[in-house]
Design an enzyme around this catalytic site. Structure first.
Site, short mmCIF file in Angstrom:
data_model
loop_
_atom_site.label_atom_id
_atom_site.label_comp_id
_atom_site.label_asym_id
_atom_site.label_seq_id
_atom_site.Cartn_x
_atom_site.Cartn_y
_atom_site.Cartn_z
N ALA A 92 0.81 -1.22 0.00
CA ALA A 92 0.00 0.00 0.00
C ALA A 92 0.84 1.27 0.00
CB ALA A 92 -0.92 0.01 1.22
N LYS A 93 2.12 1.14 0.38
CA LYS A 93 3.07 2.27 0.42
C LYS A 93 2.48 3.48 1.13
CE LYS A 93 5.39 0.64 -3.76
NZ LYS A 93 4.43 -0.46 -4.11
N ARG A 94 1.91 3.23 2.30
CA ARG A 94 1.33 4.30 3.09
C ARG A 94 2.43 5.06 3.84
NH1 ARG A 94 -2.53 2.97 0.06
NH2 ARG A 94 -4.65 2.74 0.82
#
Length: 271
Positions: A92-94
């Site tokens: 998700a590369k949050r």
């Protein structure tokens, strides 16, 4: 899932394969479109075909978000279907200010029960630490990525002579440990794995770029493997789109098994 449990599964399956479930509605076989949930049906058949040689599955969240509420439903059904002994990664590369990161962490660790999530570290400590507050869950920080634009920032030298990715890896180890933090290091980086291993000798590395992106498995293992393997090598398109007909799952199994056999050789050679 603990680091020891992950390593035990690697030894059991003689594999450190992570299958990327980057399921594109425009690329799945046409006969699946008659299904009530084509995305889940595709994923289900891929999982059935590859689970015996796979230690992790990594859905890239963008492919599900793009479909709105139905996509999120497909993602949850996929997550529920993955066997309990297989590590799950929310790609998700949050990464945001602390209170927002805490909500992202709750979303993926509590509401959806992923084992791990990819996180962008460039807003610093307070954007990452909320993800590290969950027992048994992992943060996978972007370290040295496989995309073409990595050199724009990650490989740039800083005032002290260190490269930015080196600063990220060394500084972030003050926030977590090898038992709850991994790093994304692209297989297309080759010998740069030596630099990463010098900075983080014990951590697991999530390695994209094998297969369609042309990454070198031999170099990845030679320079990146540690005493507990320390690698989760991801392949997405090279496996899930190995075929596009009614036999797509069989073709995926062949592709995954071929990669697993290469991994077995690497474990024998370097572990």
């Amino acid at each position: 899932m603990t680091r020891q449990e992950l390593f035990t599964n690697i030894k059991k399956k003689r594999s450190f394969l992570c299958v990327g479930l980057d399921t594109d509605i425009t690329k799945i076989p046409s006969h699946l479109h008659k299904e009530q949930d084509p995305i889940f049906e595709f994923n289900k058949q891929i999982i059935d075909a590859t689970a015996d040689v796979t230690v992790a599955y990594k859905p890239n969240i963008a492919f599900y978000e793009a479909l709105g509420p139905k996509g999120w439903e497909s993602l949850q059904k996929t997550l529920d279907y993955i066997p309990n002994d297989i590590f799950t990664i929310a790609d998700a590369k949050r990464g945001d200010i602390g209170n927002t990161s805490a909500l992202y962490a709750r979303a993926f660790f509590e509401a959806m029960s992923f084992d791990s999530i990819t996180v962008a570290p460039y807003m610093g400590r307070d954007s990452v630490k909320p993800f590290l507050q969950f027992d048994g869950k992992w943060v996978i920080l972007l370290g040295l990525t496989s995309n073409e634009g990595f050199a724009d920032f990650q490989n740039e030298p800083m005032a002290d002579g260190k490269k930015l990715f080196e600063k990220v890896i060394t500084t972030s180890q003050q926030w977590g440990s090898a038992d709850n933090m991994m790093y994304v290091v692209g297989a297309t980086r080759g010998e740069m794995f030596k630099e990463v291993r010098a900075l983080a000798p014990e951590h697991f590395l999530l390695v994209p770029g094998i297969g369609a992106q042309g990454g070198d498995l031999e170099a990845t293992c030679k320079y990146g493997m540690n005493s507990q393997c320390g690698l989760l090598v991801n392949s997405a398109r090279g496996i899930i789109y190995a075929g596009n007909g009614v036999d797509f799952a069989e073709k995926a199994k062949l592709a995954a098994t071929d990669l697993q056999q290469q991994m077995d050789e690497m474990l024998e050679k370097y572990l």
